[in-house]
Design an enzyme around this catalytic site. Structure first.
Site, PDB file in Angstrom:
ATOM      1  N   MET A  91      38.569  -7.407 -70.269  1.00  0.00           N
ATOM      2  CA  MET A  91      37.863  -8.670 -70.323  1.00  0.00           C
ATOM      3  C   MET A  91      37.805  -9.240 -71.736  1.00  0.00           C
ATOM      4  SD  MET A  91      34.017  -9.664 -69.464  1.00  0.00           S
ATOM      5  CE  MET A  91      33.614  -9.795 -71.178  1.00  0.00           C
TER       6      MET A  91
ATOM      7  N   GLY B 291      44.227  -6.480 -72.121  1.00  0.00           N
ATOM      8  CA  GLY B 291      44.209  -6.851 -70.712  1.00  0.00           C
ATOM      9  C   GLY B 291      42.844  -6.665 -70.101  1.00  0.00           C
TER      10      GLY B 291
ATOM     11  N   ARG C 233      77.586  26.432 -71.519  1.00  0.00           N
ATOM     12  CA  ARG C 233      77.509  26.547 -70.066  1.00  0.00           C
ATOM     13  C   ARG C 233      78.895  26.408 -69.464  1.00  0.00           C
ATOM     14  NH1 ARG C 233      74.221  22.120 -66.738  1.00  0.00           N
ATOM     15  NH2 ARG C 233      76.006  20.839 -67.294  1.00  0.00           N
TER      16      ARG C 233
ATOM     17  N   GLU D  16      67.771  27.528 -62.336  1.00  0.00           N
ATOM     18  CA  GLU D  16      67.588  26.141 -61.906  1.00  0.00           C
ATOM     19  C   GLU D  16      67.537  26.018 -60.388  1.00  0.00           C
ATOM     20  OE1 GLU D  16      70.930  23.880 -63.394  1.00  0.00           O
ATOM     21  OE2 GLU D  16      72.236  25.614 -63.242  1.00  0.00           O
TER      22      GLU D  16
ATOM     23  N   ARG E 112      77.529  21.295 -72.613  1.00  0.00           N
ATOM     24  CA  ARG E 112      78.100  21.046 -71.297  1.00  0.00           C
ATOM     25  C   ARG E 112      79.608  20.941 -71.468  1.00  0.00           C
ATOM     26  NH1 ARG E 112      73.916  17.278 -71.878  1.00  0.00           N
ATOM     27  NH2 ARG E 112      72.209  17.447 -70.364  1.00  0.00           N
TER      28      ARG E 112
ATOM     29  N   SER F 265      67.883  30.413 -69.258  1.00  0.00           N
ATOM     30  CA  SER F 265      67.582  29.064 -69.718  1.00  0.00           C
ATOM     31  C   SER F 265      67.221  28.240 -68.495  1.00  0.00           C
ATOM     32  CB  SER F 265      68.786  28.453 -70.445  1.00  0.00           C
ATOM     33  OG  SER F 265      68.479  27.135 -70.821  1.00  0.00           O
TER      34      SER F 265
ATOM     35  N   CYS G  15      66.526  23.934 -71.075  1.00  0.00           N
ATOM     36  CA  CYS G  15      67.369  22.818 -71.451  1.00  0.00           C
ATOM     37  C   CYS G  15      67.129  21.780 -70.362  1.00  0.00           C
ATOM     38  CB  CYS G  15      68.826  23.233 -71.527  1.00  0.00           C
ATOM     39  SG  CYS G  15      69.441  24.046 -70.061  1.00  0.00           S
TER      40      CYS G  15
ATOM     41  N   ARG H 295      30.484  -8.004 -75.070  1.00  0.00           N
ATOM     42  CA  ARG H 295      31.820  -7.474 -75.357  1.00  0.00           C
ATOM     43  C   ARG H 295      32.106  -6.253 -74.491  1.00  0.00           C
ATOM     44  NH1 ARG H 295      31.444  -6.350 -81.762  1.00  0.00           N
ATOM     45  NH2 ARG H 295      33.675  -6.771 -81.664  1.00  0.00           N
TER      46      ARG H 295
ATOM     47  N   TYR I 211      62.425  28.922 -76.872  1.00  0.00           N
ATOM     48  CA  TYR I 211      62.926  27.684 -77.483  1.00  0.00           C
ATOM     49  C   TYR I 211      63.072  26.598 -76.416  1.00  0.00           C
ATOM     50  CZ  TYR I 211      67.503  28.761 -75.460  1.00  0.00           C
ATOM     51  OH  TYR I 211      68.504  29.021 -74.578  1.00  0.00           O
TER      52      TYR I 211
ATOM     53  N   HIS J 269      72.102   7.990 -64.718  1.00  0.00           N
ATOM     54  CA  HIS J 269      73.174   8.494 -65.570  1.00  0.00           C
ATOM     55  C   HIS J 269      73.189   7.757 -66.901  1.00  0.00           C
ATOM     56  CE1 HIS J 269      77.359   8.578 -67.076  1.00  0.00           C
ATOM     57  NE2 HIS J 269      77.257   9.857 -66.744  1.00  0.00           N
TER      58      HIS J 269
ATOM     59  N   ARG K  90      37.942   0.455 -85.987  1.00  0.00           N
ATOM     60  CA  ARG K  90      38.623   1.442 -85.137  1.00  0.00           C
ATOM     61  C   ARG K  90      39.847   1.943 -85.883  1.00  0.00           C
ATOM     62  NH1 ARG K  90      40.608  -3.043 -80.793  1.00  0.00           N
ATOM     63  NH2 ARG K  90      41.690  -4.341 -82.278  1.00  0.00           N
TER      64      ARG K  90
ATOM     65  N   GLY L 238      67.014  25.301 -66.342  1.00  0.00           N
ATOM     66  CA  GLY L 238      67.612  23.974 -66.212  1.00  0.00           C
ATOM     67  C   GLY L 238      66.645  23.131 -65.413  1.00  0.00           C
ATOM     68  N   THR L 239      65.735  22.493 -66.119  1.00  0.00           N
ATOM     69  CA  THR L 239      64.622  21.859 -65.395  1.00  0.00           C
ATOM     70  C   THR L 239      65.025  20.593 -64.644  1.00  0.00           C
ATOM     71  OG1 THR L 239      63.950  20.876 -67.479  1.00  0.00           O
ATOM     72  CG2 THR L 239      62.774  22.856 -66.778  1.00  0.00           C
ATOM     73  N   ASN L 240      66.195  20.025 -64.964  1.00  0.00           N
ATOM     74  CA  ASN L 240      66.627  18.863 -64.169  1.00  0.00           C
ATOM     75  C   ASN L 240      66.912  19.289 -62.738  1.00  0.00           C
ATOM     76  OD1 ASN L 240      66.501  17.381 -66.490  1.00  0.00           O
ATOM     77  ND2 ASN L 240      68.708  17.310 -66.822  1.00  0.00           N
ATOM     78  N   ASP L 241      67.798  20.275 -62.600  1.00  0.00           N
ATOM     79  CA  ASP L 241      68.123  20.750 -61.263  1.00  0.00           C
ATOM     80  C   ASP L 241      66.934  21.447 -60.611  1.00  0.00           C
ATOM     81  OD1 ASP L 241      70.682  20.195 -60.076  1.00  0.00           O
ATOM     82  OD2 ASP L 241      71.572  21.124 -61.846  1.00  0.00           O
TER      83      ASP L 241
ATOM     84  N   LYS M  64      34.274   0.871 -78.974  1.00  0.00           N
ATOM     85  CA  LYS M  64      33.644  -0.174 -79.777  1.00  0.00           C
ATOM     86  C   LYS M  64      32.168   0.145 -79.997  1.00  0.00           C
ATOM     87  CE  LYS M  64      35.299  -4.301 -78.802  1.00  0.00           C
ATOM     88  NZ  LYS M  64      35.447  -5.346 -77.773  1.00  0.00           N
TER      89      LYS M  64
HETATM   90  P1  ADP Z   1      38.303  -7.564 -78.570  1.00  0.00           P
HETATM   91  O1  ADP Z   1      37.939  -6.264 -77.961  1.00  0.00           O
HETATM   92  O2  ADP Z   1      39.259  -8.363 -77.784  1.00  0.00           O
HETATM   93  O3  ADP Z   1      38.669  -7.421 -80.020  1.00  0.00           O
HETATM   94  P2  ADP Z   1      35.687  -8.329 -79.416  1.00  0.00           P
HETATM   95  O4  ADP Z   1      34.571  -7.894 -78.564  1.00  0.00           O
HETATM   96  O5  ADP Z   1      35.929  -7.510 -80.612  1.00  0.00           O
HETATM   97  O6  ADP Z   1      36.972  -8.451 -78.529  1.00  0.00           O
HETATM   98  O7  ADP Z   1      35.351  -9.821 -79.824  1.00  0.00           O
HETATM   99  C1  ADP Z   1      36.237 -10.862 -79.989  1.00  0.00           C
HETATM  100  C2  ADP Z   1      35.916 -11.605 -81.267  1.00  0.00           C
HETATM  101  O8  ADP Z   1      34.575 -12.024 -81.294  1.00  0.00           O
HETATM  102  C3  ADP Z   1      36.120 -10.753 -82.495  1.00  0.00           C
HETATM  103  O9  ADP Z   1      36.704 -11.526 -83.503  1.00  0.00           O
HETATM  104  C4  ADP Z   1      34.722 -10.361 -82.865  1.00  0.00           C
HETATM  105  O10 ADP Z   1      34.603 -10.111 -84.233  1.00  0.00           O
HETATM  106  C5  ADP Z   1      33.938 -11.586 -82.467  1.00  0.00           C
HETATM  107  N1  ADP Z   1      32.553 -11.238 -82.169  1.00  0.00           N
HETATM  108  C6  ADP Z   1      32.135 -10.369 -81.232  1.00  0.00           C
HETATM  109  N2  ADP Z   1      30.796 -10.253 -81.238  1.00  0.00           N
HETATM  110  C7  ADP Z   1      30.353 -11.060 -82.222  1.00  0.00           C
HETATM  111  C8  ADP Z   1      29.066 -11.378 -82.738  1.00  0.00           C
HETATM  112  N3  ADP Z   1      27.978 -10.787 -82.248  1.00  0.00           N
HETATM  113  N4  ADP Z   1      28.969 -12.250 -83.736  1.00  0.00           N
HETATM  114  C9  ADP Z   1      30.090 -12.834 -84.236  1.00  0.00           C
HETATM  115  N5  ADP Z   1      31.321 -12.591 -83.800  1.00  0.00           N
HETATM  116  C10 ADP Z   1      31.461 -11.715 -82.799  1.00  0.00           C
HETATM  117 MG    MG Z   2      37.707  -6.775 -81.468  1.00  0.00          MG
HETATM  118 MG    MG Z   3      72.051  22.133 -63.564  1.00  0.00          MG
END
Ligand code: ADP
Ligand code: MG
Ligand code: MG
Length: 909
Positions: A114, A112, A652, A779, A596, A798, A865, A103, A885, A490, A376, A800-803, A32
């Site tokens: 922050m 997942g 085989r 193998e 096989r 050949s 294989c 951010r 191959y 299996h 991105r 036989g990477t499983n065995d 970012k």
């Molecule tokens: P994520 O990585 O989950 O996308 P972001 O950091 O991009 O989180 O931000 C979450 C939301 O907040 C996005 O919609 C982003 O455009 C908005 N946002 C982040 N920073 C600003 C800012 N400085 N002004 C306005 N909106 C913002």
């Molecule tokens: Mg974002």
């Molecule tokens: Mg075998």
């Protein structure tokens, strides 16, 4: 912009068409931050800000909060001052305040991690100042309540108490909405918002025992540290481990001046894509909301509107909204704010051309001015991935090599299996989850026994686990679901080979074969009930889900053609039947690397003869039974040779322990006894006699052919006669006969002698001959070590990477499910070596075997294989090791072809 000399900076500023960093610095600035810097330098309007580097995150972990804040304090203060001077506002000032967002941003985007905190710098005085300055109380208080909500949740841990609890702030809002009889967040009055702020703060105090921080600097440091901590949060660690991202990477922190999309009807926020992420179609598209902030669009607080008029019209059609209504109620940005749209359209075009890939962007409109907040490379489906790469190539934006490297090999899978209709999936009810063992979509009626798979037109075979005996049923069923077993069980291996959807290891299933029922929690499913499997996610779904045929679009074919232009290493397939051989050929297989022969013996009429052969006590008896098998095998080979029409076919010789073929159920044992005119006891005795302590280390592979040469004789005859029969029809075939599981040179020599003398005898009988090779599988580790000696005799190798994996690690493939998942979870192993070739260890044996083999036979043909032949990192390793191959299941052939090209290209870069 930098003021400190001679010290490696820990903070990088951007804004006002300048930047300290650029998009090549993703490792240091996170994705970012690096792209914000790049955009700024490109002259795109990005709110000014700065990035604290990922290295500081690592330092924080080692040195702790206090030291790290001291280390970066001066740079951060200077950077805030830069923002202030650009924006003409002041952080913490109550008349003219600067608010910022904080951010997170790792080098790869990570769900997942922050959540972002917006409007930081707010307090009871600042809100009044902001209201006065903007003459917009509604906006100021809306921003304040959002800030407490986000900061409370992200930094102060105001999270729902349990999984089925609702967020404490949401609860307060819901309560107020109810009281006021309103539905949407934007219907709150100024007084409502003030009440919310008050109630939110009380909730924080009550829950954490602390007052909500009022000093903007305290707020800032609190948020920065929270971002660093989030790198080691449970969700992030889980995601990192899953993808193999090391802890050392760390996350960067981006602090950026707020721009406000919630200032009224001349403001808004949205997300857009330079091309369609679902289909790859080259149309600019996206969604926006007027008078909204941050994630409002994604979170679905209100129905978002389309950015382009075209998109809006398409949407209206689906939503069944009349055109006149649409234009009034849901106008596109293009219609509503044509100037802003034009500007956005220019930027999307600029950015796509600059990054030379489809972009996923965020923007905000503050009082009629457009700001870009993120760009991105956009995530996309497999279909979109292929179309976009090929389109960019045609548009001249990227070259052929770049187009090939732009393809994520495993994502091609999506293009090769039927898929659920995404619309249908939205309303599907998921009853449990297992491992996504083989991708695809399957809908059918539950059957619990393989031989009942044909009972229904569409069946799903539900087993605790499967065994070779279930093969036919597995082939008939639309999908396979097992309660036990991993990704190389299996069921999983066979299903992938068949290109059949399979979910394995679904621990929540309680299967009762006797009652023919399946329990999932409280719910009971009977035989014949409909269920659906999503092999790409592992979701088990109740009832029917509509599927759509995958579209093998023109671009996909073009991509494959291009792959072959660059690929040096050949790709063959593992195929046991003419049907598989044909599929693989259509996918571009350049031969068969493994047939096989044992699978052929499991079909109805053959298994009988096979069992008779096994049960025979004398050579004569065995030969008699083998005679029955001969024509069937020969016919199979003819079919395969014909399908491959001139391409190499490696066959085989019989490999598995004989115990796998004999009947284990009383009923079938009785049947066999009657047919063979022997006592039930005799059958039982033989079955017991064949039982081994370690069948995988027992009487199998060439050990069978060396103890029962008549089996090798019969198989050789079937192969050679089939080839001669086809030759008579004008079909060329060059069989490669492969001896399995040798450890010593003699083991090979004995087999080779039988094969060659049998072939010679047939040539004499027929007064005709064909060319053929006799080679061996490598193998057993000893075979790899003895490769120089073996290569003096063998025509080809050949691996036989499983065995080979099984024997190098000393892990039984059939029992590894007990400990492998734990090993991976604990980090003892990075991944399942049966899935991803262990290049470090097992790979050494592949290298040694190849080198030593070629030391005595320089032109020795070497292939692999086994399951690894279609796994991208393993395929790349094979190319780099000089393998001629790889051979993989038909449905992975396109993936291997692509990776073969990618590997070759990478060595030229
Ligand atoms: P994520 O990585 O989950 O996308 P972001 O950091 O991009 O989180 O931000 C979450 C939301 O907040 C996005 O919609 C982003 O455009 C908005 N946002 C982040 N920073 C600003 C800012 N400085 N002004 C306005 N909106 C913002
Ligand atoms: Mg974002
Ligand atoms: Mg075998």
């Amino acid at each position: 912009m930098k003021t400190l000399e001679n010290v490696k900076p820990r903070v990088y500023s951007f804004g006002d068409k300048q930047a300290d960093g650029n998009s090549a610095m993703k490792n240091l600035l996170g994705g970012k931050g690096a792209n914000l810097a790049e955009m700024s330098a490109l002259g795109i309007p990005v709110p000014p800000g700065f990035t604290i580097t990922t290295e500081v995150c690592t330092e924080y972990k080692a040195l702790g909060q206090y030291t790290v804040i001291q280390m970066i304090k001066e740079e951060v203060e200077q950077s805030i001052a830069n923002i202030e001077s650009f924006m003409g506002t002041k952080f913490g000032d109550m008349h003219n305040p600067l608010l910022v967002s904080v951010r997170s941003g790792a080098r790869v985007s990570m769900p997942g991690m922050m959540d972002t905190v917006l409007n930081l710098g707010m307090n009871d005085e600042v809100v009044l100042g902001l209201a006065k300055k903007t003459n917009n109380e509604q906006f100021a208080w809306d921003s304040y309540r959002r800030f407490i909500q986000m900061y409370g949740g992200v930094v102060l841990g105001m999270k729902p108490a349990s999984k089925d609890d609702i967020d404490p702030f949401e609860e307060i809002m819901e309560h107020l909405k109810e009281k006021r009889g309103i539905e949407l967040d934007n219907e709150f009055t100024v007084q409502d918002l003030k009440d919310l702020v008050y109630d939110f703060k009380s909730a924080v105090k009550k829950r954490t025992g602390q007052d909500f921080p009022t000093n903007p600097w305290d707020q800032l440091w609190g948020a920065v540290i929270a971002v660093f901590n989030s790198w080691n949060g449970d969700r992030a660690v889980y995601y990192r481990n899953m993808n193999g991202y090391p802890a050392e990477w760390g996350t960067a922190v981006n602090v950026q001046a707020m721009v406000y999309g919630n200032m009224g009807d001349n403001s808004g926020t949205g997300v857009c894509f330079t091309r369609d992420a679902g289909t790859g179609e080259n149309v600019f598209n996206g969604e926006y909301l007027i008078n909204a902030q941050g994630e409002d669009v994604v979170a679905g607080v209100r129905t978002p509107q389309q950015i382009t008029k075209l998109g809006s019209q398409r949407w209206a059609k689906l939503a069944k909204v009349e055109e006149d209504q649409r234009a009034i109620k849901y106008p596109s940005l293009e219609e509503l704010m044509p100037n802003i749209f034009e500007e956005l359209n220019t930027y999307q075009d600029t950015l796509e051309k600059h990054y030379r890939d489809m972009q996923d962007m965020e923007f905000t409109i503050q009082d009629g001015k457009l700001w870009i907040l993120q760009t991105r490379n956009g995530k996309r489906t497999g279909a979109a991935m292929v179309k976009i790469a090929m389109d960019l190539l045609k548009e001249g934006m990227i070259n052929e090599k770049e187009a090939l490297l732009a393809i994520e090999p495993n994502k091609l899978d999506e293009l090769l299996h039927p898929v659920f209709d995404p619309k249908a999936l939205k309303t599907a009810s998921v009853i449990a989850q297992g491992l996504p063992a083989s991708p695809g979509a399957a809908t059918g009626r539950i059957v619990f026994f393989a031989d009942e798979a044909k009972k229904y037109k569409n069946s799903i075979l539900v087993r605790i686990e499967t065994s070779p005996e279930d093969l036919e049923g597995m082939n008939i069923a639309k999908g396979i679901l097992t309660a036990r077993g991993g990704m190389t069980s299996h069921a999983a291996v066979v299903a992938r080979g068949m290109g059949k959807c399979c979910i394995s290891g679904a621990g929540a299933l309680k299967i009762n074969y006797k009652k023919r029922i399946l329990n999932v929690g409280e719910t009971v499913y009977q035989e014949g009930d409909w269920i659906s499997l999503n092999g790409s996610t592992g979701n088990i779904i109740e009832g029917k889900v509509a599927t759509i045929e995958p579209e093998l679009s023109g671009e996909f074919a073009e991509l494959m053609k291009l792959s072959d232009k660059y690929g040096v290493m050949k790709v063959r397939t593992n195929a046991d039947s003419p049907k598989d051989a044909k599929i693989a050929r259509n996918f571009g297989a350049q031969g068969i690397g493994l047939t096989r022969t044992e699978h052929m013996f499991f079909e109805q009429d053959r298994i009988k003869a096979m069992r008779e052969m096994i049960l025979a006590d004398t050579v004569k008896g065995r030969k008699q039974a083998l005679k029955e098998l001969l024509p069937m095998q020969r016919a199979d080979f003819e079919g395969i040779f014909e399908a491959m029409d001139g391409l190499a076919v490696t066959i085989r010789l019989l490999d598995p322990p004989l115990h796998e073929f004999v009947p284990h159920q009383l009923a079938t044992q009785k049947e066999l006894a009657e047919e063979m005119h022997i006592s039930l006891q005799a059958v039982k005795n033989k079955v017991a006699e064949l039982e081994e302590f370690n069948p995988m280390l027992g009487h199998r592979g060439c050990r069978l052919g060396n103890t029962y040469p008549e089996i090798t004789e019969m198989q050789t005859r079937a192969i050679v006669e089939a080839a001669l029969n086809l030759k008579a029809k004008g079909v060329i075939c060059k069989p490669e006969i492969m001896v399995p599981l040798i450890g010593t040179v003699k083991e090979f020599e004995f087999q080779e002698q039988i094969i060659r003398s049998t072939a010679n005898a047939i040539f004499k009988e027929r007064n005709d001959s064909i060319e053929y090779l006799v080679g061996t599988m490598i193998e057993i580790p000893r075979a790899a070590l003895m490769a120089d000696k073996i290569a003096e005799k063998a025509d080809f190798f050949s691996f036989g990477t499983n065995d080979l994996t099984q024997l190098t690690f000393g892990y039984s493939r059939d029992d590894a499910g007990r400990f492998l998942p734990i090993y991976i979870q604990k980090g003892i192993l990075k991944n399942d070596p049966f899935e991803i070739l262990d290049q470090e260890g097992v790979g050494q044996l592949v290298k040694i075997g190849t080198e030593r083999g070629r030391s005595t036979k320089p032109d020795l043909k070497v292939g692999i294989c086994g399951e690894h032949g279609g796994e991208p990192s393993s395929v790349e390793f094979c190319y780099n090791t000089g393998i001629d191959y790889v051979s993989c299941s038909p449905f992975r052939v396109p993936i291997a072809r692509l990776v073969s090209a990618q590997a070759a290209i990478k060595t030229t870069l």
